[in-house]
Design an enzyme around this catalytic site. Sequence first.
Site, PDB file in Angstrom:
ATOM      1  N   SER A  66      38.951  48.344 -47.273  1.00 41.08           N
ATOM      2  CA  SER A  66      38.720  49.789 -47.347  1.00 41.08           C
ATOM      3  C   SER A  66      37.844  50.127 -48.537  1.00 41.08           C
ATOM      4  CB  SER A  66      40.076  50.481 -47.497  1.00 41.08           C
ATOM      5  OG  SER A  66      39.887  51.806 -47.915  1.00 41.08           O
ATOM      6  N   TYR A 117      49.053  51.335 -51.328  1.00 42.37           N
ATOM      7  CA  TYR A 117      48.259  50.971 -50.149  1.00 42.37           C
ATOM      8  C   TYR A 117      46.909  50.408 -50.586  1.00 42.37           C
ATOM      9  CZ  TYR A 117      44.847  51.451 -46.436  1.00 42.37           C
ATOM     10  OH  TYR A 117      43.815  51.182 -45.560  1.00 42.37           O
ATOM     11  N   LYS A 132      45.011  46.370 -50.381  1.00 38.22           N
ATOM     12  CA  LYS A 132      43.668  45.966 -49.931  1.00 38.22           C
ATOM     13  C   LYS A 132      42.971  45.167 -51.048  1.00 38.22           C
ATOM     14  CE  LYS A 132      43.907  47.867 -45.911  1.00 38.22           C
ATOM     15  NZ  LYS A 132      44.208  46.986 -44.785  1.00 38.22           N
TER      16      LYS A 132
HETATM   17  P1  NAD Z   1      46.973  51.530 -37.122  1.00 38.98           P
HETATM   18  O1  NAD Z   1      48.251  51.789 -37.831  1.00 38.98           O
HETATM   19  O2  NAD Z   1      46.625  52.357 -35.943  1.00 38.98           O
HETATM   20  O3  NAD Z   1      46.903  49.980 -36.688  1.00 38.98           O
HETATM   21  C1  NAD Z   1      47.546  48.969 -37.425  1.00 38.98           C
HETATM   22  C2  NAD Z   1      48.401  48.196 -36.430  1.00 38.98           C
HETATM   23  O4  NAD Z   1      49.064  47.145 -37.123  1.00 38.98           O
HETATM   24  C3  NAD Z   1      49.490  49.079 -35.785  1.00 38.98           C
HETATM   25  O5  NAD Z   1      49.394  48.957 -34.373  1.00 38.98           O
HETATM   26  C4  NAD Z   1      50.797  48.476 -36.312  1.00 38.98           C
HETATM   27  O6  NAD Z   1      51.836  48.577 -35.358  1.00 38.98           O
HETATM   28  C5  NAD Z   1      50.375  47.059 -36.604  1.00 38.98           C
HETATM   29  N1  NAD Z   1      51.189  46.370 -37.609  1.00 38.98           N
HETATM   30  C6  NAD Z   1      51.513  46.786 -38.864  1.00 38.98           C
HETATM   31  N2  NAD Z   1      52.282  45.842 -39.455  1.00 38.98           N
HETATM   32  C7  NAD Z   1      52.421  44.818 -38.560  1.00 38.98           C
HETATM   33  C8  NAD Z   1      53.101  43.573 -38.599  1.00 38.98           C
HETATM   34  N3  NAD Z   1      53.815  43.199 -39.667  1.00 38.98           N
HETATM   35  N4  NAD Z   1      53.047  42.773 -37.510  1.00 38.98           N
HETATM   36  C9  NAD Z   1      52.344  43.148 -36.399  1.00 38.98           C
HETATM   37  N5  NAD Z   1      51.689  44.323 -36.316  1.00 38.98           N
HETATM   38  C10 NAD Z   1      51.735  45.156 -37.396  1.00 38.98           C
HETATM   39  O7  NAD Z   1      45.806  51.589 -38.225  1.00 38.98           O
HETATM   40  P2  NAD Z   1      44.234  51.556 -38.030  1.00 38.98           P
HETATM   41  O8  NAD Z   1      43.700  52.875 -38.441  1.00 38.98           O
HETATM   42  O9  NAD Z   1      43.891  50.980 -36.726  1.00 38.98           O
HETATM   43  O10 NAD Z   1      43.853  50.543 -39.188  1.00 38.98           O
HETATM   44  C11 NAD Z   1      43.704  49.146 -38.957  1.00 38.98           C
HETATM   45  C12 NAD Z   1      43.492  48.453 -40.286  1.00 38.98           C
HETATM   46  O11 NAD Z   1      42.348  49.016 -40.918  1.00 38.98           O
HETATM   47  C13 NAD Z   1      44.647  48.629 -41.258  1.00 38.98           C
HETATM   48  O12 NAD Z   1      44.818  47.424 -41.976  1.00 38.98           O
HETATM   49  C14 NAD Z   1      44.160  49.725 -42.169  1.00 38.98           C
HETATM   50  O13 NAD Z   1      44.744  49.639 -43.451  1.00 38.98           O
HETATM   51  C15 NAD Z   1      42.675  49.430 -42.233  1.00 38.98           C
HETATM   52  N6  NAD Z   1      41.877  50.607 -42.598  1.00 38.98           N
HETATM   53  C16 NAD Z   1      42.009  51.752 -41.848  1.00 38.98           C
HETATM   54  C17 NAD Z   1      41.271  52.870 -42.209  1.00 38.98           C
HETATM   55  C18 NAD Z   1      41.420  54.155 -41.437  1.00 38.98           C
HETATM   56  O14 NAD Z   1      40.971  55.202 -41.930  1.00 38.98           O
HETATM   57  N7  NAD Z   1      41.995  54.168 -40.242  1.00 38.98           N
HETATM   58  C19 NAD Z   1      40.399  52.814 -43.309  1.00 38.98           C
HETATM   59  C20 NAD Z   1      40.280  51.635 -44.018  1.00 38.98           C
HETATM   60  C21 NAD Z   1      41.030  50.525 -43.649  1.00 38.98           C
END
Ligand code: NAD
Length: 339
Positions: A124, A149, A153
């Site tokens: 991120s 959080y 990262k």
């Molecule tokens: P999201 O919560 O929709 O998807 C993350 C998925 O991981 C979920 O389906 C959740 O059920 C699953 N998960 C969490 N812990 C788990 C575990 N221990 N075992 C199996 N599954 C698990 O989030 P997203 O927006 O799709 O983000 C995906 C990744 O990108 C994340 O790591 C997030 O931190 C990163 N990210 C997201 C953003 C954003 O703005 N959406 C920005 C920067 C980084």
Amino acid sequence: MAILLAGGAGYIGTHTAVEFINAGYEVVIADNLYNSKAEAVRRVEKITGKSVPFYQIDVSDAEALRTLFSEQNIDTVVHFAGMKAVGESVAKPMMYYRNNLNTTLTLLEVMKDFDCHRFVFSSSATVYGFSNPVPLFETMPRGECTNPYGWTKWMIEQILMDACAADPELSVVLLRYFNPIGAHESGLIGEDPQGTPNNIFPYITQVAVGRRPQLTVFGNDYDTVDGTGVRDYIHVVDLAKGHVAAVPYAEKHTGAEIINLGTGRGTSVLEMIAAFERVNGVKIPYVIGARRAGDLAESYANADKAKEVLGWTAEKTIEDMCRDGYRWQTMNPMGYPEG
Ligand code: NAD
Ligand code: UDP
């Protein structure tokens, strides 16, 4: 050979699954549905017309992951599986550190046992911290994060760089996402936050369909174009395609490579509201509130490296993001159904 999407039932994972399948790859999804629904995987199948092997497992469970690796021929892992709510991470830091670090460590350990050496990680822009000037370049030092959080990262990036230093076969692409928003143009998959959205875009779409009365704009006294916060919003389908571009790169290189996925353009909160209203012909009532603790005035990428190294550039506009995000929300006003 297949690509494992760990956390692939989530917002970014489902869109990425569609783009990998469209590009001709086999994908396998592993997700414990902590923050997603099984229906999202079925929607991926509906969009692509392909069946997707789905393992409902915690990816920090090494035994469950070993079973998956022994049943599927995985040569690349894309790691989305993390908890991502900033405020919750302040209240429950141990839960965040345990989940986000353990999923990463377990994936790396099991991959090694199964001779799998390619890893793409969802990092991120938050790791740039507060002191770097915009636009943000990959060469800038990582900064201080303001919440657990963000630190997960930061720490995972360090773990992955150390893992690469110790293992000459390992190839890691650290994708630093800016602000992914919008939805697939079919309206079948999109962002489905549980409870009150933390991020601005799902908040706007929920106001637009009448789930919430109004948006609160967090401060209008920043030193920006109109006083409101500026971010680099990127269409989630463009972001998904960035992952597809990262795989051939990872096949040819070893070591850890940091790459921004952003558009290189900033949009203020008021500009976003105006674009959403214009494109969709709806009113977004809002009030100006106090600044939110920990917010930056401006954050946007320099996106040159992704173009040079991956041959990838974001193509969609803010208008596309607003249109597609609203379509998803109107077709699914309460998000995905249970089950
Ligand atoms: P999201 O919560 O929709 O998807 C993350 C998925 O991981 C979920 O389906 C959740 O059920 C699953 N998960 C969490 N812990 C788990 C575990 N221990 N075992 C199996 N599954 C698990 O989030 P997203 O927006 O799709 O983000 C995906 C990744 O990108 C994340 O790591 C997030 O931190 C990163 N990210 C997201 C953003 C954003 O703005 N959406 C920005 C920067 C980084
Ligand atoms: N924001 C806002 N109201 C909200 C949520 C967010 O005004 O209800 C603003 C926030 O202050 C920031 C921008 O919208 O300037 C993007 O916030 P978001 O939480 O979506 O992303 P992040 O701050 O994590 O980059």
